[in-house]
Scaffold this active site. Structure first.
Site, short mmCIF file in Angstrom:
data_model
loop_
_atom_site.label_atom_id
_atom_site.label_comp_id
_atom_site.label_asym_id
_atom_site.label_seq_id
_atom_site.Cartn_x
_atom_site.Cartn_y
_atom_site.Cartn_z
N GLU A 75 2.61 -7.42 -10.22
CA GLU A 75 2.26 -7.96 -8.95
C GLU A 75 1.76 -9.29 -9.15
OE1 GLU A 75 2.86 -5.65 -6.80
OE2 GLU A 75 2.18 -3.90 -7.42
N HIS A 94 -6.83 -5.56 -8.73
CA HIS A 94 -5.75 -4.65 -7.61
C HIS A 94 -6.06 -3.07 -8.75
CE1 HIS A 94 -2.33 -1.97 -6.32
NE2 HIS A 94 -1.37 -2.56 -7.77
N HIS A 96 -5.59 2.25 -8.71
CA HIS A 96 -4.67 2.00 -7.65
C HIS A 96 -5.34 4.20 -7.76
CE1 HIS A 96 0.04 1.35 -9.06
NE2 HIS A 96 -0.69 0.42 -8.28
N TYR A 115 -21.94 2.95 6.73
CA TYR A 115 -22.34 1.58 7.12
C TYR A 115 -22.00 0.74 6.67
CZ TYR A 115 -26.11 1.93 3.76
OH TYR A 115 -26.90 1.53 2.68
N HIS A 157 0.20 3.06 -2.40
CA HIS A 157 0.44 2.54 -3.28
C HIS A 157 -0.80 2.31 -4.34
CE1 HIS A 157 1.82 -1.84 -5.43
NE2 HIS A 157 0.67 -1.25 -6.54
N TYR A 210 -28.57 -10.34 4.42
CA TYR A 210 -27.87 -9.18 3.09
C TYR A 210 -27.30 -9.49 1.79
CZ TYR A 210 -28.45 -5.82 -0.34
OH TYR A 210 -28.68 -4.54 -1.69
ZN LIG Z 1 0.00 -1.51 -7.79
#
Ligand SMILES: [Zn+2]
Length: 214
Positions: A75, A94, A96, A115, A157, A210
């Site tokens: 990736e 990243h 899954h 929220y 994905h 915040y």
């Molecule tokens: Zn992936």
């Protein structure tokens, strides 16, 4: 942070993703801006055996001229392109994770049912359009979806989170998974009520304040 500490923190964050149950096997990957390029997890090596020297350096000048014993994550494209396109971001994470990916499989945004959706930067967690994993088309779809947001889902994905620090990127990934889980669970017992745009404007204002307190 010096280079060795960044490499170590990338590995410990990978391991934390595993401990937190937001990652499956070697599917997650992490990158961190460093000098004139990025440090990124290598392709297909399990986190338990990952050593600091296995983290790959890829210069912004050329994706092909990476430095490391192993090739960078499959990736690489979106990590590289996000860090190049967004100077305000230093880390990309990243994974899954199950619930967020389930919503991504339905190609749904996570709506403003809570929220905390606001910590993603806007009134929803958007879902980027589908493209094959590792493709530059996917990378472009993600950059488009991230416009105004710190995180997005990837159709069929997974999830991408971006932040200034790995700790924040990891916290955001945990929160996105929680939000998706809440929405999916709420769907089992009734029809979730989505907060209005006006209410979300108020929430986003508070979250902004915040966020600056620290
Ligand atoms: Zn992936």
């Amino acid at each position: 942070m010096n280079e060795l500490n960044i490499r170590k923190e990338i590995i410990s964050t990978c391991q934390k993703m595993e401990e937190l149950g937001i990652n499956q096997g070697t599917s997650g990957n992490i990158s961190y801006r460093f000098n004139d390029g990025i440090l990124i997890t290598p392709s297909g090596i399990s986190y338990e055996v990952l050593k600091p020297e296995d983290i790959v350096f890829v210069p912004f000048s050329s994706k092909k001229e990476y430095k490391g014993e192993y090739p960078p994550s499959s990736e690489l494209d979106f990590h590289f392109d996000i860090l190049k396109a967004k100077p305000q971001v230093d880390c990309v994470l990243h994974n899954h994770s199950i619930y967020a990916t389930s919503m991504a499989i339905c190609r749904m945004d996570i709506p403003a049912h809570h929220y905390m959706v606001g910590i993603g930067g806007g009134k929803k967690i958007p879902c980027a359009s589908y493209a094959t994993f590792g493709s530059s088309e996917l990378s472009q779809n993600i950059i488009k979806a991230l416009d105004g947001y710190h995180t997005c889902l990837l159709a069929n994905h997974g999830v991408v989170t971006t932040a200034k620090t790995l700790k924040k990127a990891l916290n955001l990934a945990v929160e996105v998974e929680n939000l998706a889980k809440q929405y999916i669970m709420a769907k089992q017992v009734g029809e979730p009520v989505i907060l209005s745009d006006k209410e979300m404007d108020k929430i986003l204002e508070k979250i902004k304040f915040y966020g600056t307190k620290k």
